[in-house]
Design an enzyme around this catalytic site. Structure first.
Site, short mmCIF file in Angstrom:
data_model
loop_
_atom_site.label_atom_id
_atom_site.label_comp_id
_atom_site.label_asym_id
_atom_site.label_seq_id
_atom_site.Cartn_x
_atom_site.Cartn_y
_atom_site.Cartn_z
N HIS A 101 0.80 -1.26 -0.14
CA HIS A 101 -0.14 -0.01 -0.15
C HIS A 101 0.97 1.11 -0.08
CE1 HIS A 101 1.15 -0.44 4.22
NE2 HIS A 101 0.71 0.73 4.50
N ASP A 103 0.41 4.95 2.15
CA ASP A 103 -0.71 5.31 3.02
C ASP A 103 -1.75 6.10 2.68
OD1 ASP A 103 0.98 4.05 5.06
OD2 ASP A 103 2.50 5.36 5.35
N HIS A 255 4.86 0.18 0.44
CA HIS A 255 5.49 -0.52 1.43
C HIS A 255 4.54 -1.62 1.82
CE1 HIS A 255 3.45 2.88 3.49
NE2 HIS A 255 3.33 1.99 4.42
N ARG A 270 4.72 6.09 14.80
CA ARG A 270 4.34 6.54 13.15
C ARG A 270 4.05 8.03 13.08
NH1 ARG A 270 0.73 4.32 8.41
NH2 ARG A 270 -0.83 5.45 9.43
C1 SIN Z 1 2.67 1.15 8.10
O1 SIN Z 1 2.18 0.57 6.91
O2 SIN Z 1 2.82 2.45 8.19
C2 SIN Z 1 3.39 0.21 9.01
C3 SIN Z 1 4.71 -0.29 8.30
C4 SIN Z 1 5.55 -0.99 9.29
O3 SIN Z 1 5.08 -1.20 10.47
O4 SIN Z 1 6.58 -1.64 8.80
#
Ligand code: SIN
Length: 279
Positions: A101, A103, A255, A270
């Site tokens: 995805h 974000d 990611h 985050r």
């Molecule tokens: C996310 O998708 O923001 C989390 C990524 C992660 O935990 O590595």
């Protein structure tokens, strides 16, 4: 780019660079910020090592690159609401963000970037993958690139595979997002506002269908685009250590947080950074 204040080392030819020589918990000069930003634009995701950051310091660092973004589903930390704790506990089987995805692409203005700080990492597993969406676009034939111009994807937070990855965190830190629109139409090919390069901007996690086409009609084309986006040679993989920070560009990278560490706890902090309407 000739870096004078930091050291930048690419981790794969496609995407990702380690940045050394900077303590991001400390106030940063404009020159250092400019070099970090240049490395971020060139490599799409940059990694810092051996950092020690309070939630407030994570926010201060993030704000050097833009305004703080909004995450609709999970409340921020009580002491620092701009920071969302991304946790998987020892007894949980579902992880947050465990699929390809970019974000919150279901928002009208998806975040330009995200900053993730490793607070607690599993003894084994728990890596994150990033892939380069400029390369995915450039790998398509000129005819398919032309076909995609003008096509828009309908992106929704409700796609079941993605919705399930938020369930534990929503139960733990609920947020009332009823008033927030979590469906958005965005171009399948977007132009990066800073580099001017074109990137594929549909995503397996959130794109439901192509605007004006049914889900069934859209599926073969979208599945093909996802298969290109997820090619190994367009990616890099980070094996997290406590104190690492990743800072990525949601406009041109996707990611996927791997869910291969059942029985271990993982905690990340985050912050997302405000973005623009994709064009
Ligand atoms: C996310 O998708 O923001 C989390 C990524 C992660 O935990 O590595």
């Amino acid at each position: 780019m000739n870096y004078k204040h930091i050291t930048v080392e690419a981790v794969t030819p496609a995407i990702g660079a380690d940045i050394f020589g900077v303590d991001i918990s400390q106030p940063l000069s404009a020159e250092v910020v400019a070099e970090i930003r240049a490395a971020y634009l060139e490599h799409l995701v940059v990694f810092f090592h051996d950092q020690t950051l309070t939630p407030a310091q994570l926010v201060t660092f993030s704000k050097r690159f833009g305004g703080i973004g909004y995450y609709p589903f999970v409340a921020g930390m009580p002491e620092q609401p701009e920071v969302v704790a991304v946790v998987k506990k020892e007894d949980e089987k579902i992880n947050f963000g465990g699929l390809w995805h970019t974000d919150t692409s279901y928002l009208e203005r998806p975040p330009m970037g995200s900053v993730l700080y490793a607070v607690e990492v599993p003894k084994i597993g728990g890596d994150t993958l990033w892939n380069n969406m400029y390369m995915a676009y450039e790998a398509l034939s000129p005819t398919l690139q032309k076909m995609l111009e003008g096509l828009r994807g309908i992106n929704s937070a409700e796609k079941p595979d993605a919705a399930v990855t938020r369930t534990h965190r929503m139960a733990e830190a609920p947020k009332d997002a009823a008033a927030i629109v979590t469906t958005a139409s965005h171009p399948i090919v977007r132009t990066h506002p800073e580099t001017g390069r074109k990137a594929l901007y549909c995503a397996a996690a959130h794109t439901m269908h192509i605007e004006g086409m049914t889900v069934e009609e859209s599926r073969p084309l979208l599945q093909y685009l996802y298969s290109v986006q997820q090619r190994e040679e367009f990616g890099c993989r980070l094996h997290w250590k406590r104190g690492m920070v990743a800072f990525w560009d949601n406009r041109c990278a996707q990611h996927n947080a791997l869910n291969d560490y059942h029985g271990y706890r993982r905690e990340m902090h985050r912050v997302t950074l405000e973005g623009e309407v994709p064009v």
